[in-house]
Motif scaffolding. Structure first.
Motif, mmCIF file in Angstrom:
data_model
loop_
_atom_site.group_PDB
_atom_site.id
_atom_site.type_symbol
_atom_site.label_atom_id
_atom_site.label_comp_id
_atom_site.label_asym_id
_atom_site.label_seq_id
_atom_site.Cartn_x
_atom_site.Cartn_y
_atom_site.Cartn_z
ATOM 1 N N UNK A 161 60.777 -14.483 68.522
ATOM 2 C CA UNK A 161 60.432 -15.197 69.753
ATOM 3 C C UNK A 161 59.037 -14.866 70.240
ATOM 4 N N UNK A 162 58.772 -13.598 70.494
ATOM 5 C CA UNK A 162 57.430 -13.126 70.801
ATOM 6 C C UNK A 162 57.061 -12.066 69.768
ATOM 7 N N UNK A 191 50.316 -20.105 79.045
ATOM 8 C CA UNK A 191 51.160 -19.060 78.477
ATOM 9 C C UNK A 191 50.957 -18.807 76.994
ATOM 10 N N UNK A 192 49.877 -19.320 76.419
ATOM 11 C CA UNK A 192 49.633 -19.163 74.978
ATOM 12 C C UNK A 192 48.732 -17.942 74.737
ATOM 13 N N UNK A 193 49.202 -17.052 73.848
ATOM 14 C CA UNK A 193 48.477 -15.835 73.495
ATOM 15 C C UNK A 193 48.261 -15.838 71.976
ATOM 16 N N UNK A 212 50.103 0.331 80.174
ATOM 17 C CA UNK A 212 50.665 -0.250 78.961
ATOM 18 C C UNK A 212 49.997 -1.582 78.604
ATOM 19 N N UNK A 213 49.756 -1.757 77.317
ATOM 20 C CA UNK A 213 49.107 -2.966 76.814
ATOM 21 C C UNK A 213 49.809 -3.416 75.544
ATOM 22 N N UNK A 214 49.536 -4.644 75.126
ATOM 23 C CA UNK A 214 50.138 -5.115 73.880
ATOM 24 C C UNK A 214 49.127 -5.894 73.049
ATOM 25 N N UNK A 215 49.354 -5.827 71.746
ATOM 26 C CA UNK A 215 48.542 -6.558 70.774
ATOM 27 C C UNK A 215 49.413 -7.659 70.180
ATOM 28 N N UNK A 216 48.920 -8.891 70.216
ATOM 29 C CA UNK A 216 49.652 -10.033 69.658
ATOM 30 C C UNK A 216 49.286 -10.157 68.182
ATOM 31 N N UNK A 217 50.276 -10.064 67.293
ATOM 32 C CA UNK A 217 49.981 -10.130 65.857
ATOM 33 C C UNK A 217 50.353 -11.488 65.242
ATOM 34 N N UNK A 218 50.904 -12.368 66.049
ATOM 35 C CA UNK A 218 51.238 -13.720 65.622
ATOM 36 C C UNK A 218 51.249 -14.589 66.867
ATOM 37 N N UNK A 220 51.789 -16.419 70.040
ATOM 38 C CA UNK A 220 52.961 -16.215 70.897
ATOM 39 C C UNK A 220 52.783 -16.960 72.213
ATOM 40 N N UNK A 221 53.876 -17.532 72.700
ATOM 41 C CA UNK A 221 53.893 -18.146 74.030
ATOM 42 C C UNK A 221 54.786 -17.306 74.936
ATOM 43 N N UNK A 222 54.221 -16.898 76.073
ATOM 44 C CA UNK A 222 54.948 -16.060 77.029
ATOM 45 C C UNK A 222 55.149 -16.820 78.333
#
Length: 275
Positions: A161-162, A191-193, A212-218, A220-222
């Motif tokens: 999903x994400x 919402x597109x990352x 806290x942070x995150x890295x998008x590897x594919x 993703x829509x949040x």
């Protein structure tokens, strides 16, 4: 006493005995009904308590940061780990948080920084955009240069999903934070990352951005409810490291949990990019 009188006396005696027996039967019936009601109530109460405990056991801690608006999974520790090429054993997790004051956004406004995140699986290079997300970049730079992230595990990977790897909490997802928080900056309205996006994780509170942070590897829509998530940079090197951690999956095969392949931040070196 005549025979007829004896028979009448015997009938009265029998009627008294019958009345007493009937009374005892009614009392016994009432007692049985009361007992049934008590047992039924106990069963209902026990069932309610059990259900409450079951629901309570899945309730996440309110302070945990999440990249999904409706869920805040608690960090979990994988019972087994997956060996990934290029990774060494992660360091011991810190046991305390180094709290500090929120840095002034002016320290990053209009500036670009390069951050090299050294992990036990190799370096990941980030480009930080202080023009679009001055407060977020100022915070990340300050935490990095103070050694806040040293030894912190990337405590969450999502594979359904994400698609993100979440890092930044020295305690591994306990969500206590560095002692401050701030609002959202530069969140996409749709919402597109895209793959390679570097963004801040938060709770449902739009002002809960912190460490806290995150890295998008594919791609993703949040969810956009609550304002979305602050994009403050992009990954310019080491995406292959994030991808192989994600490929190893999450704890328990759930698609959202602690990485099966442990990855931790050893140090972060930050330099300002000259114009």
């Amino acid at each position: 006493m005549t025979r007829e009188q004896e028979r009448a006396k015997a009938r009265r005696r029998q009627e008294k005995l019958d009345a007493k027996a009937a009374q005892r039967a009614r009392e016994a019936a009432r007692n049985r009904q009361a007992a049934i009601v008590v047992v039924a109530v106990l069963i209902v109460v026990a069932g309610f308590v059990f259900l409450s405990k079951q629901l309570g056991s899945t309730t996440p801690p309110a302070a945990a940061r999440s990249t999904a608006a409706a869920t805040t999974p608690a960090a979990t520790t994988s019972a087994t780990t997956t060996a990934v090429a290029g990774c060494t054993a992660p360091p011991a997790r810190p046991t305390t948080i180094k709290t500090q004051a929120l840095p002034a956004k002016a320290t990053a406004a209009g500036k670009t920084f390069i951050a090299v995140v050294k992990t036990n699986c190799g370096p990941i290079t980030l480009r930080l955009d202080g023009t679009k997300a001055a407060q977020t970049v100022a915070s990340f730079v300050a935490l990095s240069t103070s050694g806040y992230y040293a030894g912190s595990p990337c405590h969450r990977v999502t594979t359904s999903g994400i698609f993100v790897l979440q890092c930044g909490d020295p305690l591994g997802g306990q969500g206590t934070g560095p002692g401050y928080s701030y609002g959202i900056e530069n969140a996409p309205k749709n919402g597109v990352y895209p793959k390679g996006t570097l963004a801040m994780a938060r709770t449902s509170d739009p002002h809960s951005n912190a460490d806290q942070f995150f890295i998008v590897y594919k791609n993703t829509t949040l969810p956009t409810e609550g304002g979305g998530y602050s994009i403050f940079g992009t990954v310019t090197g080491g995406m292959d490291i994030v991808e192989k951690i994600a490929a190893a999956g999450a704890s328990g095969g759930s698609g959202d949990g602690a990485p099966n392949a442990p990855i931790s931040i050893l140090s972060v070196a930050v330099t300002q990019k000259k114009a």
